[in-house]
Design an enzyme around this catalytic site. Structure first.
Site, PDB file in Angstrom:
ATOM      1  N   GLU A  85     -46.058  -6.442 148.336  1.00 23.66           N
ATOM      2  CA  GLU A  85     -46.262  -7.600 147.805  1.00 23.66           C
ATOM      3  C   GLU A  85     -47.313  -8.001 147.996  1.00 23.66           C
ATOM      4  OE1 GLU A  85     -45.691 -11.475 150.278  1.00 23.66           O
ATOM      5  OE2 GLU A  85     -44.877 -10.582 151.872  1.00 23.66           O
ATOM      6  N   LYS A 140     -48.902 -18.668 143.424  1.00 22.64           N
ATOM      7  CA  LYS A 140     -47.865 -17.549 143.965  1.00 22.64           C
ATOM      8  C   LYS A 140     -46.141 -17.303 142.642  1.00 22.64           C
ATOM      9  CE  LYS A 140     -47.830 -18.366 148.394  1.00 22.64           C
ATOM     10  NZ  LYS A 140     -47.347 -19.233 149.956  1.00 22.64           N
ATOM     11  N   ASP A 201     -36.354 -15.955 149.442  1.00 21.63           N
ATOM     12  CA  ASP A 201     -36.135 -14.977 149.987  1.00 21.63           C
ATOM     13  C   ASP A 201     -34.773 -14.739 150.422  1.00 21.63           C
ATOM     14  OD1 ASP A 201     -38.839 -14.897 149.287  1.00 21.63           O
ATOM     15  OD2 ASP A 201     -39.735 -14.964 152.152  1.00 21.63           O
ATOM     16  N   LYS A 218     -40.357 -16.170 160.049  1.00 21.15           N
ATOM     17  CA  LYS A 218     -41.559 -17.377 160.411  1.00 21.15           C
ATOM     18  C   LYS A 218     -40.957 -17.488 162.091  1.00 21.15           C
ATOM     19  CE  LYS A 218     -44.424 -16.212 157.776  1.00 21.15           C
ATOM     20  NZ  LYS A 218     -44.115 -15.365 156.714  1.00 21.15           N
TER      21      LYS A 218
END
Length: 801
Positions: A85, A140, A201, A218
């Site tokens: 990425e 982004k 995601d 995370k």
């Protein structure tokens, strides 16, 4: 070091040794790619995507999605490719020393950084392109943002975008990549069952088949609900056991354990690769998440990390950090609360994930190759659906070809599988050359090459509205099918590439070339199997090809047999095309001036058969020697043109326009003696630049132009009806180049750019410096033809006016 205009593939006057490669089993094995890879080159075996992979859709995709040549070649040759990425560079806080691409390469893979550069979705971003993105305030980019940025780019608003995990998955999948290494997945935020704050995601994993390797999600997210959501989306979640037995925890990013058991486990990369291949064969379209725990030496204990996360989440709630602001705030607070320990931990886990992703991709490539070996025992691999029917193996290459449209440039030349072996021995600093009579450690790279292919691709990339067609031959073998797939993915017209059937042409192997280089990447030995061009001849078919294409310029390379070089040239002339000859090497350059027994004679100015040639100084000498040997320089019509030049006592003029050394070496003299047969010759002089010589016809306005006066070698002093004079000019090297990456294809790029300008109506003297700039771009590129040639389009168009 000055930019060196190398002959095709060669750095020195030491020429290639040509040997057949039939005994080189290691080269053959590397081409054993699975049938499924060929059947769905760009889209793997996706049922959804294959439903829309019509020729029109593929053409539109090629115009929209840019894939680097290195990635295209890697996918076509079954090399392990790992997607990376770009948000980790554009929006991350881990510094610029991650070296993720280096990690992929050191483990035998090809990195493919994904992002949107100036509105163009790109797979395989180069480091300088990433730097441009970072400097340009990038957005982004997730799934919802891709069409917006690309559409704005089409409208003229060039916006950069760093792709998130979701955005990277989409573009990498469209390119045909299977494996993606990253840091940590997004997930369901705490309280997400009420706020619906769920990372894209997760939904992307539910609909895009991609193997994502991360250290879980995370640690501050709601891990149980994240795993439940992935289960609902049909996403396989499996954690690497790393030697542990029994059930293991799903990792929590900075901590190896989360307190939540992983739905499944894998023990090694081979198991992960097998699962990926099984998912593909079954046509299951959801993604796969392989969780890779952070290396133990960098992990932060779960109990300590839990307390830090609770504090960070509480602080974010009090500060009102919601939506897109939530994750950056929490990460910053965690960095503060861990006194910076979270940053090196984050870097270590990303690097470990990318390394593991490369090992998985390598294992997957090995499985695909092994599968192909077993399939080949009983199954004949068919060409890809993207390869049109006219590329199918043929029994009668003399049949008239059906060409869709005219072409500005038709290149008749070689296309081949290239293997480059760079010596990397421990003693390479003191002894850069590989050792004879023993095995040597090396970095071995594969790509699609060939002089004809490189010239055509260079011309296509540098033209505003390219109409370039490559005419070549390949065998009905795996290498041939791979070449077709790679060319079409590059956007090249393959309608004139003929694949010879095994049944009627059993010896027609696709051309292959091996370069053995020393530690400095200087050629030590070249071996080529170009027999397909020397043993198969179809002049009637070639004539119909040129007749249908009606090219302005025909480029013929020296890989063809003597009779076929002449057949191509005569076919070009009989159909009104200008003809350029690329000598390729010292040996092959002589084929233009072969024994003319049973051949139509080579034309002489003002009706030459060949209009342009681009030898280097050594190929020029070989051409001149062949012309002398076969008595081309005894022709009375040749003498008429030489006499019209008025060249007696010309040494002082040669020295003035070139140099004393060049004159002593006989270079301008050889050029002059070949000009009656080739009225424009560009001799590539290495660090000395390029020497242009051309015959000006009587009445040419340049004969009276003051700007041309100092380059007029001679003027016709007799009453010859056609010769006006000779223009000779030495162009210095374009620039000094110290950062040479590869010399492969530099001379081919030079010719491709030069012919592209000539096809647009330009003159050689106005285009030559631009052609040198194109050669320098390739000199700095790992590809045989630089992907950046497009930056010369405006300059080339202006010079051609």
């Amino acid at each position: 070091m000055q930019a060196f205009l190398y002959s095709s593939r060669l750095k020195s006057p030491i020429r290639k040794t040509y040997l057949h490669l039939s005994t080189m089993r290691f080269l053959h094995r590397s081409w054993l790619v699975s049938k499924s890879l060929y059947n769905q080159r760009l889209f793997s075996t996706s049922r959804k995507l294959s439903q829309v992979s019509s020729r029109g859709h593929l053409a539109a995709l090629r115009e929209t999605l840019k894939i680097s040549e290195e990635v295209i070649d890697a996918l076509a040759t079954n090399k392990p490719v790992v997607a990376l990425e770009s948000t980790i560079y554009t929006h991350g806080a881990l510094g610029n020393d991650l070296d993720l691409e280096g990690i992929v390469r050191r483990n035998g893979g090809v990195p493919a950084v994904v992002g949107i550069l100036g509105g163009v979705p790109t797979v395989g971003l180069l480091p300088d392109e990433v730097d441009r993105m970072i400097a340009g305030s990038p957005k982004k980019v997730s799934r919802r943002d891709i069409a917006y940025l690309v559409g704005m780019g089409l409208a003229g608003n060039k916006i950069h975008g760093g792709t998130t995990i979701a955005g990277t998955m989409i573009l990498a999948r469209l390119a045909g990549i299977r494996v993606f290494g990253t840091g940590g997945l997004g997930g369901v935020h705490r309280g997400g069952h009420e706020s619906f704050d769920i990372s894209a995601d997760l939904t992307e994993l539910g609909r895009t088949r991609m193997a994502v390797i991360s250290s879980g999600c995370k640690g501050f997210l709601d891990i149980p609900r994240t795993l439940e959501y992935l289960e609902t989306q049909g996403v396989l979640v499996s954690t690497f056991a790393d030697g542990r037995t029994g059930a293991v925890d799903f990792p929590a990013f900075w901590a190896r354990d989360s307190g939540v058991k992983s739905p499944s486990i894998v023990h090694d990369e081979e198991q992960a690769a097998s699962i990926i291949l099984a998912q593909e064969r079954l046509g299951i379209e959801s993604g796969l998440l392989f969780a890779n725990p952070i290396p133990e030496e960098f992990s932060i204990p779960k109990s300590e990390m839990d307390a830090i996360i609770e504090q960070a989440v509480e602080d974010s709630t009090q500060q009102g950090a919601l939506g897109n602001e939530n994750t950056p705030f929490i990460l910053k607070r965690i960095r503060e609360l861990t006194q910076g320990r979270s940053v090196p931990a984050n870097k270590a886990l990303v690097q470990a994930n990318v390394e593991r992703a490369t090992k998985i991709a390598t294992a997957l490539s090995r499985l695909i190759a092994e599968d192909s070996i077993s399939s080949n025992k009983s199954v004949k691999i068919q060409p890809t659906p993207q390869i049109e029917k006219r590329n199918s193996p043929i029994d009668d290459p003399t049949e008239e070809i059906n060409v869709d449209s005219r072409a500005d440039i038709l290149v008749a030349g070689s296309v081949a599988v290239d293997l480059s072996c760079d010596y990397v021995g421990e003693d390479s600093l003191e002894h850069p050359a590989p050792h004879l009579h023993t095995s040597n450690p090396a970095h071995i790279g594969q790509s699609i090459g060939g002089v004809g292919r490189n010239v055509a691709l260079a011309a296509q990339r540098v033209m505003q509205n390219p109409k370039v067609r490559l005419c070549s031959m390949i065998g009905d073998d795996i290498a041939g099918s791979t070449i077709l797939s790679s060319l079409q993915t590059s956007g090249m017209d393959t309608s004139c590439i003929r694949q010879l059937s095994r049944e009627h042409y059993p010896s027609s192997r696709t051309a292959q070339y091996v370069a053995v280089n020393d530690a400095s990447k200087n050629l030590v030995l070249g071996m080529a199997d170009m027999g397909i061009f020397a043993t198969h001849s179809f002049p009637e078919h070639w004539n119909s090809t040129i007749k249908a294409s009606k090219p302005k310029w025909l480029v013929v390379d020296g890989n063809w047999a003597d009779r076929d070089v002449r057949a191509w040239i005569q076919a070009g002339k009989s159909n009104g095309a200008h003809v350029a000859f690329e000598p390729v090497s010292m040996e092959k350059s002589a084929r233009l001036f072969c024994n003319e027994r049973n051949l139509e004679s080579l034309g002489i100015f003002p009706k030459p058969s060949v209009d342009l040639a681009t030898p280097n100084q050594y190929e020029l000498a070989a051409m001149h020697a062949a012309a002398q040997r076969h008595e081309y320089l005894d022709n009375p019509r040749w003498w008429e043109i030489i006499d019209a030049f008025g060249m007696r006592g010309a040494r002082d003029r040669f020295v003035k326009l070139t140099s004393a050394d060049m004159t002593d070496d006989g270079i301008p003299q050889q050029v002059i003696q070949l000009l009656p047969y080739i009225p424009t010759i560009v001799t590539k002089m290495g660090s000395g630049g390029a020497l242009l010589a051309t015959i000006l016809k009587k009445g040419d306005p340049r004969l009276l132009d003051p700007a041309y006066e100092k380059f007029m070698l001679s003027r016709c002093l007799n009453d010859h009806p056609d010769v006006g004079g000779v223009y000779m000019r030495l162009f210095p090297a374009a620039e000094d180049v110290d950062d040479i990456v590869s010399v492969n294809g530099v001379g081919d790029t030079f010719l491709g750019v030069l012919v592209a300008g000539l096809a647009q109506g330009g003159r050689a003297e106005n285009i030559l410096n631009i052609a040198q700039k194109g050669a320098v771009l390739t000199l700095r590129s790992p590809q045989s033809v630089s992907e950046d040639l497009g930056i010369l389009r405006s300059e080339l168009s202006a010079a051609a006016i």
